[in-house]
Design an enzyme around this catalytic site. Structure first.
Site, mmCIF file in Angstrom:
data_model
loop_
_atom_site.group_PDB
_atom_site.id
_atom_site.type_symbol
_atom_site.label_atom_id
_atom_site.label_comp_id
_atom_site.label_asym_id
_atom_site.label_seq_id
_atom_site.Cartn_x
_atom_site.Cartn_y
_atom_site.Cartn_z
ATOM 1 N N GLU A 212 -2.476 -7.706 -4.321
ATOM 2 C CA GLU A 212 -1.604 -7.877 -3.155
ATOM 3 C C GLU A 212 -1.927 -6.721 -2.220
ATOM 4 O O GLU A 212 -1.463 -5.600 -2.423
ATOM 5 C CB GLU A 212 -0.123 -7.835 -3.591
ATOM 6 C CG GLU A 212 0.276 -8.944 -4.553
ATOM 7 C CD GLU A 212 0.443 -10.299 -3.863
ATOM 8 O OE1 GLU A 212 0.571 -10.339 -2.624
ATOM 9 O OE2 GLU A 212 0.441 -11.325 -4.569
ATOM 10 N N CYS A 246 4.073 -4.098 4.338
ATOM 11 C CA CYS A 246 2.749 -4.731 4.371
ATOM 12 C C CYS A 246 2.720 -5.949 5.296
ATOM 13 O O CYS A 246 1.687 -6.276 5.855
ATOM 14 C CB CYS A 246 2.341 -5.150 2.969
ATOM 15 S SG CYS A 246 3.494 -6.287 2.209
HETATM 16 P P1 NAD Z 1 -0.154 3.968 -2.963
HETATM 17 O O1 NAD Z 1 -0.971 5.084 -2.418
HETATM 18 O O2 NAD Z 1 1.198 4.248 -3.490
HETATM 19 O O3 NAD Z 1 -1.073 3.275 -4.055
HETATM 20 C C1 NAD Z 1 -0.673 2.136 -4.774
HETATM 21 C C2 NAD Z 1 -0.837 2.424 -6.244
HETATM 22 O O4 NAD Z 1 -2.200 2.674 -6.526
HETATM 23 C C3 NAD Z 1 -0.045 3.636 -6.720
HETATM 24 O O5 NAD Z 1 0.679 3.302 -7.879
HETATM 25 C C4 NAD Z 1 -1.096 4.673 -6.980
HETATM 26 O O6 NAD Z 1 -0.752 5.483 -8.063
HETATM 27 C C5 NAD Z 1 -2.319 3.845 -7.307
HETATM 28 N N1 NAD Z 1 -3.570 4.509 -6.952
HETATM 29 C C6 NAD Z 1 -3.812 5.288 -5.885
HETATM 30 N N2 NAD Z 1 -5.103 5.705 -5.886
HETATM 31 C C7 NAD Z 1 -5.678 5.148 -6.986
HETATM 32 C C8 NAD Z 1 -7.006 5.179 -7.527
HETATM 33 N N3 NAD Z 1 -8.003 5.859 -6.954
HETATM 34 N N4 NAD Z 1 -7.245 4.486 -8.654
HETATM 35 C C9 NAD Z 1 -6.267 3.785 -9.228
HETATM 36 N N5 NAD Z 1 -4.998 3.718 -8.766
HETATM 37 C C10 NAD Z 1 -4.712 4.397 -7.653
HETATM 38 O O7 NAD Z 1 0.079 2.882 -1.903
HETATM 39 P P2 NAD Z 1 -0.800 2.533 -0.716
HETATM 40 O O8 NAD Z 1 -2.072 2.002 -1.249
HETATM 41 O O9 NAD Z 1 -0.858 3.631 0.285
HETATM 42 O O10 NAD Z 1 0.134 1.356 -0.123
HETATM 43 C C11 NAD Z 1 0.055 0.971 1.152
HETATM 44 C C12 NAD Z 1 -0.820 -0.238 1.273
HETATM 45 O O11 NAD Z 1 -0.317 -1.248 0.434
HETATM 46 C C13 NAD Z 1 -0.868 -0.842 2.651
HETATM 47 O O12 NAD Z 1 -2.179 -1.218 2.938
HETATM 48 C C14 NAD Z 1 0.005 -2.068 2.540
HETATM 49 O O13 NAD Z 1 -0.299 -3.102 3.442
HETATM 50 C C15 NAD Z 1 -0.237 -2.464 1.138
HETATM 51 N N6 NAD Z 1 0.893 -3.227 0.624
HETATM 52 C C16 NAD Z 1 0.691 -4.525 0.334
HETATM 53 C C17 NAD Z 1 1.758 -5.291 -0.113
HETATM 54 C C18 NAD Z 1 1.595 -6.741 -0.446
HETATM 55 O O14 NAD Z 1 2.517 -7.304 -1.011
HETATM 56 N N7 NAD Z 1 0.474 -7.367 -0.124
HETATM 57 C C19 NAD Z 1 3.010 -4.703 -0.260
HETATM 58 C C20 NAD Z 1 3.156 -3.361 0.040
HETATM 59 C C21 NAD Z 1 2.082 -2.628 0.474
#
Ligand code: NAD
Length: 457
Positions: A212, A246
């Site tokens: 997602e 998102c």
């Molecule tokens: P985040 O930085 O919290 O990362 C998400 C998860 O990935 C965390 O639990 C983190 O611990 C893990 N993570 C981070 N780096 C990692 C790595 N190198 N290897 C493995 N795991 C790792 O969140 P984010 O990515 O900044 O979230 C924002 C993004 O998420 C935006 O792009 C947003 O559009 C997207 N998003 C999508 C949805 C959806 O339902 N499609 C919902 C919310 C957010």
């Protein structure tokens, strides 16, 4: 870092014991999850306030209440979802009967981001429990207060060999557990960049994934739309949670003929909903300085028509509307994920397609029009995850619809019954009676070609 392998092996043993397979077991776990959400309601409000300055009303609608409604829906329908589904049988296999059994996948890993840190971890969990899986939950370390409450709630409610919380820096915790252990499914919500890393790690063990992800979700406003309603509906979800959603409208493309009228109502809505004396207290903050600085850098492009003020100490970033934004400006190249809304105008459809094509594939698309033909035209000719007509973002809250992206915005979907299906294996069974056993089905096949051609044509 201490290895989690022994705990994961215990989960595997627990799953293999088939305790989680029964209807009664799954039902009881959903009830427990619901109870714990009520029990921790106040602590959750405090945590979400500390992480994002979310107000209780928004917390209820978008986090706690949202998850409870997913649980209620699952409880209501679980028995029917679990029932064997009979399927048709083709002539070739006459007189067999066919059916599908939904079986749990095994031990699943659910990884959540920081923006809706509770709901995005627990809504998939509802599906995973309903489908009879054991689960490792990885909350986002960037919403630490909520991650701490979630850890406490889950540890108090479930045995660790059934549902386990893995806390800490995702970049080290997740590769380590995905390397040591083969999960049966990984459900990841977060950025496209990290989603790619997860997909690569999962591929090494042939683990199926649901991704997602993010992306730039456009709004198209047609000249025949109810402009005031369009402006209000775009403003409410664009600036809710300070745009850190998102499926928030990322940018607006409004028909040139109604641009001024639209901007007038948009400014009014932004002010009334989130920026007036009486509403500002209820407006969220930016999650951390890194995201804050990224958003500040966006204010260097275009003309700020409304807002544009910020405060680094409190991580406050005013709802901001920008016009005259060049298409190569950073805010038109990256997912904004904050309260900055570029408004572009268009005269010919091709201009709209060209801009959307720069950002394949939107997670959501929002079309504002009173014409069914225009609705059909836009929704059928653009590839996007899901969306709304004359509304924005609310499709997410309808558990009768599958929620998920396409291409760069993700793969797979969930919510309601779709979550159950995501965490289930559809086992296909065909049962053939023995009373009918024609020689035709056995070798020698020589001379039977014409007959076969009659059966399969
Ligand atoms: P985040 O930085 O919290 O990362 C998400 C998860 O990935 C965390 O639990 C983190 O611990 C893990 N993570 C981070 N780096 C990692 C790595 N190198 N290897 C493995 N795991 C790792 O969140 P984010 O990515 O900044 O979230 C924002 C993004 O998420 C935006 O792009 C947003 O559009 C997207 N998003 C999508 C949805 C959806 O339902 N499609 C919902 C919310 C957010």
């Amino acid at each position: 870092m201490e290895t989690m392998l022994p705990q994961l092996q215990k989960m595997r043993e627990y799953f293999t014991s088939r305790v989680t397979y029964t209807y009664e077991y799954r039902k009881q776990q959903l009830i427990k999850l619901k109870k714990t959400l009520y029990k921790y309601e106040k602590e959750i409000y405090a945590a979400l306030y500390a992480d994002l300055k979310k107000n209780p009303e928004e917390c209820w609608i978008t986090e706690i209440g949202f998850t409870i409604s997913e649980i209620n829906y699952a409880l209501k329908n679980l028995a029917s979802w679990m029932r064997l589904k009979s399927a048709g049988t083709n002539l070739l296999n006459f007189p067999s009967r066919s059916y599908i059994v939904h079986e749990p996948l095994g031990v699943a890993l659910i990884i959540a981001p920081w923006n809706y840190p509770l709901q995005l971890l627990l809504a998939p969990l509802v599906g995973a429990i309903a489908a009879g899986n054991c689960v490792v939950l990885k909350p986002s370390e960037f919403a630490p207060a909520t991650a701490a409450v979630l850890g406490k709630m889950i540890e108090e409610t479930f045995e660790q060999y059934y549902i386990l919380v893995a806390q800490g820096d995702g970049a080290s915790v997740i590769p380590s557990i995905m390397h040591d252990f083969r999960f049966d499914h990984v459900f990841y919500t977060g950025s496209t960049q990290v989603g790619t890393i997860i997909y690569e790690m999962a591929a090494k063990k042939l683990t199926p994934v649901t991704l997602e992800l993010g992306g730039k979700s456009p709004c198209i406003v047609e000249s025949d739309a109810d402009i005031k309603v369009a402006a209000k509906r775009i403003a409410i979800t664009k600036f809710s949670n300070a745009g850190q959603m998102c499926i928030a409208p990322d940018y607006v493309m409004v028909h040139q003929s109604v641009k001024e009228q639209f901007l007038h109502h948009l400014k009014e809505a932004a002010e009334n909903f989130y920026n007036a004396e009486s509403t500002r207290d209820y407006y969220s903050k930016i999650i951390n300085p890194k995201q804050f600085d990224r958003l500040v850098s966006y204010t260097n492009s275009g003309t700020i028509l409304y807002g544009g003020h910020y405060d680094a100490e409190s991580l406050f970033f005013e709802p901001t509307i920008v016009t005259d934004v060049p298409l190569d400006a950073p805010m038109m190249r990256e997912e904004i994920f904050g309260p900055v809304l570029p408004v572009l105008s268009w005269q010919h459809e091709e201009e709209v397609y060209k801009i959307i094509e720069q950002h394949n594939n939107p997670l959501a698309l929002y079309v504002f029009t009173s014409s069914n033909a225009r609705e059909k035209k836009w929704t059928r000719s653009i590839a996007f995850g899901g969306g709304c007509i004359n509304n924005a973002s609310w499709h997410f809250t309808n558990h009768h619809l599958p929620f998920g992206g396409i291409g760069n915005s993700g793969m797979g979907n969930y919510h309601g019954k779709f979550s159950f299906e995501t965490f289930s294996h559809k086992k296909a069974i065909m049962k053939t009676p023995t009373w009918f056993d024609p020689a035709l089905k056995y070798p020698p096949f020589k001379g039977k070609l014409n007959l076969f051609k009659k059966i399969i044509r």
